[in-house]
Motif scaffolding. Sequence first.
Motif, PDB file in Angstrom:
ATOM      1  N   VAL A  67      41.645  12.115   4.319  1.00 12.59           N
ATOM      2  CA  VAL A  67      41.187  10.829   4.840  1.00 12.59           C
ATOM      3  C   VAL A  67      41.231  10.881   6.362  1.00 12.59           C
ATOM      4  N   ALA A  68      40.846   9.779   7.004  1.00 17.54           N
ATOM      5  CA  ALA A  68      40.741   9.766   8.459  1.00 17.54           C
ATOM      6  C   ALA A  68      42.076  10.121   9.113  1.00 17.54           C
ATOM      7  N   PRO A  69      42.044  10.893  10.211  1.00 15.37           N
ATOM      8  CA  PRO A  69      43.294  11.198  10.929  1.00 15.37           C
ATOM      9  C   PRO A  69      43.984   9.920  11.377  1.00 15.37           C
ATOM     10  N   ASP A  70      45.273  10.025  11.650  1.00 11.14           N
ATOM     11  CA  ASP A  70      46.019   8.822  12.025  1.00 11.14           C
ATOM     12  C   ASP A  70      45.889   8.486  13.503  1.00 11.14           C
ATOM     13  N   GLY A  71      45.242   9.338  14.270  1.00 14.75           N
ATOM     14  CA  GLY A  71      45.036   9.058  15.681  1.00 14.75           C
ATOM     15  C   GLY A  71      46.157   9.511  16.592  1.00 14.75           C
ATOM     16  N   VAL A  72      47.227  10.038  16.017  1.00 14.22           N
ATOM     17  CA  VAL A  72      48.350  10.497  16.849  1.00 14.22           C
ATOM     18  C   VAL A  72      48.704  11.946  16.527  1.00 14.22           C
ATOM     19  N   TRP A  95      50.991   5.319   1.835  1.00 11.74           N
ATOM     20  CA  TRP A  95      50.562   4.087   2.515  1.00 11.74           C
ATOM     21  C   TRP A  95      49.106   4.171   2.940  1.00 11.74           C
ATOM     22  N   PHE A  96      48.469   5.339   2.772  1.00  8.22           N
ATOM     23  CA  PHE A  96      47.054   5.477   3.075  1.00  8.22           C
ATOM     24  C   PHE A  96      46.321   5.897   1.809  1.00  8.22           C
ATOM     25  N   ALA A  97      45.008   5.700   1.814  1.00  7.96           N
ATOM     26  CA  ALA A  97      44.221   5.931   0.601  1.00  7.96           C
ATOM     27  C   ALA A  97      42.867   6.513   0.974  1.00  7.96           C
ATOM     28  N   PRO A  98      42.208   7.161   0.010  1.00  3.34           N
ATOM     29  CA  PRO A  98      40.878   7.709   0.290  1.00  3.34           C
ATOM     30  C   PRO A  98      39.808   6.629   0.208  1.00  3.34           C
ATOM     31  N   GLY A  99      38.610   6.958   0.697  1.00  3.17           N
ATOM     32  CA  GLY A  99      37.478   6.050   0.549  1.00  3.17           C
ATOM     33  C   GLY A  99      37.594   4.814   1.416  1.00  3.17           C
ATOM     34  N   ARG A 158      47.044  15.019  10.330  1.00  2.00           N
ATOM     35  CA  ARG A 158      46.054  14.951   9.250  1.00  2.00           C
ATOM     36  C   ARG A 158      46.686  14.242   8.055  1.00  2.00           C
ATOM     37  N   ARG A 159      45.853  13.529   7.281  1.00  2.00           N
ATOM     38  CA  ARG A 159      46.330  12.792   6.116  1.00  2.00           C
ATOM     39  C   ARG A 159      45.490  13.186   4.913  1.00  2.00           C
ATOM     40  N   LEU A 160      46.166  13.579   3.854  1.00  2.00           N
ATOM     41  CA  LEU A 160      45.500  13.952   2.611  1.00  2.00           C
ATOM     42  C   LEU A 160      46.164  13.195   1.474  1.00  2.00           C
ATOM     43  N   VAL A 161      45.415  12.943   0.414  1.00  2.75           N
ATOM     44  CA  VAL A 161      45.955  12.126  -0.663  1.00  2.75           C
ATOM     45  C   VAL A 161      45.459  12.620  -2.014  1.00  2.75           C
ATOM     46  N   ARG A 162      46.310  12.459  -3.016  1.00  2.52           N
ATOM     47  CA  ARG A 162      45.951  12.618  -4.412  1.00  2.52           C
ATOM     48  C   ARG A 162      46.000  11.208  -4.991  1.00  2.52           C
ATOM     49  N   ALA A 163      44.821  10.611  -5.223  1.00  2.88           N
ATOM     50  CA  ALA A 163      44.773   9.171  -5.498  1.00  2.88           C
ATOM     51  C   ALA A 163      45.424   8.797  -6.817  1.00  2.88           C
ATOM     52  N   ASP A 164      45.267   9.605  -7.872  1.00  2.54           N
ATOM     53  CA  ASP A 164      45.789   9.191  -9.178  1.00  2.54           C
ATOM     54  C   ASP A 164      47.310   9.164  -9.207  1.00  2.54           C
ATOM     55  N   SER A 165      47.949  10.091  -8.525  1.00  2.00           N
ATOM     56  CA  SER A 165      49.412  10.082  -8.458  1.00  2.00           C
ATOM     57  C   SER A 165      49.923   9.266  -7.273  1.00  2.00           C
ATOM     58  N   ARG A 166      48.990   8.796  -6.428  1.00  2.00           N
ATOM     59  CA  ARG A 166      49.323   7.982  -5.254  1.00  2.00           C
ATOM     60  C   ARG A 166      50.272   8.725  -4.301  1.00  2.00           C
ATOM     61  N   VAL A 167      50.021  10.030  -4.160  1.00  2.00           N
ATOM     62  CA  VAL A 167      50.833  10.875  -3.292  1.00  2.00           C
ATOM     63  C   VAL A 167      50.036  11.199  -2.037  1.00  2.00           C
ATOM     64  N   GLY A 168      50.674  11.036  -0.880  1.00  2.00           N
ATOM     65  CA  GLY A 168      50.047  11.346   0.389  1.00  2.00           C
ATOM     66  C   GLY A 168      50.747  12.499   1.084  1.00  2.00           C
TER      67      GLY A 168
END
Length: 331
Positions: free
Chosen positions: A110-115, A146-150, A118-128
């Motif tokens: 997903v979008a970088p956090d700006g600081v 605390w972050f999500a895809p899409g 990098r942020r990556l996520v597995r949506a079904d397990s809700r793991v970032g």
Amino acid sequence: MSDSVSRQVSPGMEFFTDFVITGAVGGADATSTPAEVTGLLGGGFVESLTGPGQLLRCYDLVELAWQRDTAGEHWQGLYVTVQAHRLDAPLSVDGLSAALDRIGFPLVEVAPDGVGCRRLVRADSRVGVLADEATGQVLQITAPAWFAPGPRGEPAPSSRNAVRDRVRHLAGIGAPEREAWARRRQPEESGEAAHWWWSLWVTCGQRIPAEGERNAGLDRSAWQEAALWLLGKCETAGVLDRAEAVCEIARYGLLAPDAAVRACLEAIPVSRADVATRETTPYTEEHLVAVNASRAAKRLSLAAGPLLPRVRDPELRAEVRAWLELRPRLM
């Protein structure tokens, strides 16, 4: 630290991929109670109270946190985090992603956090997964993320004040006027529309007043009506599924307790007799539909649980309690 936990938190890749896929360490996840975590991971931990209502427990790399409003209440789980930055040998985010790709559970960036992360996520397990942008080193792996895809992970499409003004307007008009407003304003492209509806819902959820209070001159019922309408639009746009929308309804008290609990139970996509459990179903790609149905059942029953003291229907109370008894075994 017990030998079993020491083995679990070794820096082997399987430990990290297992956490991303399951959202749990040795069976302990963000819904586990402190006593359940002790039973699963042992007594070799350091524990501290961070303020009167928060509890933090550390097993080497693994941290778990809980909160409660007042002393004597049950602890509610907040998160499980693997502090990968503490490893002697850095864990590469590209290596972790490649290992997950090979076993059929890819991460989505997903979008970088700006600081600088990098942020990556597995949506079904809700793991970032949070990684250093410069070095590629994994810093933390957390569930729930605390972050999500899409659309949910993108910046708001308009200024905060503009979104707030739109939501206040929607709360102050009737259903036909809201529909007419939506026909004029909704973006045509589906992805933009999903993002647009999501930003409106998030802002609305933040502005719903407490019982007996008002916001922007409107009482709680007006905001509840607008909130339910926006959640319906988020479902239609595909930014929320039914289980997620109903969990939000329960969380924000948008329906009477009996109605909210009934909605939670109706949204559970599987029966108690057929639900997948950790004992019966492996976390493999071919079982992902059953695993995710079990996850939805857990989230929905947990969403209904706090409402039980105010539920009048004994059958509803009994069904939720039966699901909550299953909760430690659900995926």
